[in-house]
Every structure is written in structure tokens, then in C-alpha cells.
Design a protein around this motif. Structure first.
Motif: not given
Length: 173
Positions: A103-105, A107-108, A110-111
Motif C-alpha cells: 500500500i505504501l509503495y 502511494i509512492m 502513484v506520486f
């Protein structure tokens, strides 16, 4: 020779992780560039002349041609997926919760993909409009666009996404 490498990796653990991260990045960058070239010059070749006129946001961001946009977007997704797997397994040997890490990856990524798509498309548009639209210039631009996110991707992956538990850190290299 193996003894020297082992001694180096124990003495300079953080530097060794960055070296592995860089190697992983270079490997997945080659994959990403191959996918990009295939998409740019074969799959979406006919869209390199098609303007993005139906989206005010893309036009505002300076993304003018559909072929460049899709080529950057898809190749970045392929490269970041390979990078995630390699960094989790080989570079950081992460034992962090895989769901949370993913999930954190995402998000990173996507940015980062949004940034790369904008930056790559923007530079691609500049190159096209300046008359320097050739394979070497486009691939050089792609390489630059892919390198810039290292500023935030290494620290995020090392210290947030692919953490290791303190217990595991004590017994590993």
C-alpha cells in the motif's frame, strides 16, 4: 575476493544497501526504457502526433501528445513493479508486513508516476516543439526523468516501505 566483499558489506551496511538499490534501479531502468521505446516507437507511434485536447488538466500540465503520455505512464508502471519485487527481496530483504508495504509503495509510485508522466511528457513536448525529436534525445530525456525520483524513492523504500524488524536487523547483514 568473497572475503573482502563480505568484510565490506558488514563494515558499510548502509552504503552496500544503496549500491544494491542503485543496481536494482539500473536493471529495472533498462527494462523500463525497453518497454518505453517499444511503446513510443511501435505501439503508440501513431499517437505521438495526436494532441491531448479533450482534457483541460493534462493541457494545463503541458502534456500535449497522447503517445508520449501513454508511453511514459505504462513503462513507469512496469519498471516500478519490477523494482518493488527486487528491492523487497534482494536489496532490503524486507520482512515488513507485505500488505502495508505494498500500500505504501503504491502511494509512492502513484506520486512518482504522476510526476514522471508530467515531467516526461512536458520534456517530450519541449523536444518535439523544438525540432529535436529523435531517438537519442527522447531516450536521454527518459533517463533523466527516471533518475530524478531517486531523491525520494530511496529514503522512502529504505526507511518506510521495506523496513526490517529490529529482531531481524540484529542477526542479518
Amino acid at each position: 575476493m568473497n572475503e573482502k566483499i563480505l568484510k565490506f558489506t558488514k563494515k558499510y551496511k548502509e552504503l552496500w544497501k544503496f549500491i544494491k538499490f542503485t543496481f536494482t534501479g539500473a536493471s529495472t531502468s533498462v527494462l523500463e526504457m525497453v518497454v518505453f521505446a517499444l511503446l513510443q516507437y511501435v505501439v503508440f507511434k501513431s499517437l505521438n502526433e495526436v494532441p491531448v485536447t479533450d482534457n483541460a488538466i493534462l493541457s494545463f500540465l503541458g502534456i500535449e501528445y497522447k503517445g508520449y503520455m501513454w508511453s511514459y505512464f505504462i513503462s513507469a508502471i512496469v519498471g516500478y513493479t519490477a523494482s518493488y519485487i527486487m528491492n523487497r527481496k534482494l536489496t532490503f530483504k524486507s520482512d515488513a508486513n507485505i500488505v502495508l508495504s505494498t500500500i505504501l509503495y503504491v502511494i509512492m509510485v502513484v506520486f512518482t508516476v504522476a510526476f514522471n508522466t508530467w515531467f516526461g511528457s512536458y520534456l517530450g513536448t519541449l523536444i518535439k516543439n523544438s525540432g529535436h525529436d529523435n531517438f537519442i534525445m527522447v531516450m536521454l530525456t527518459k533517463l533523466i526523468v527516471m533518475t530524478v525520483p531517486t531523491i525520494w524513492t530511496y529514503p522512502l523504500q529504505r526507511f518506510v516501505i521495506h523496513r526490517r524488524s529490529k529482531k531481524t536487523n540484529e542477526i542479518s547483514i
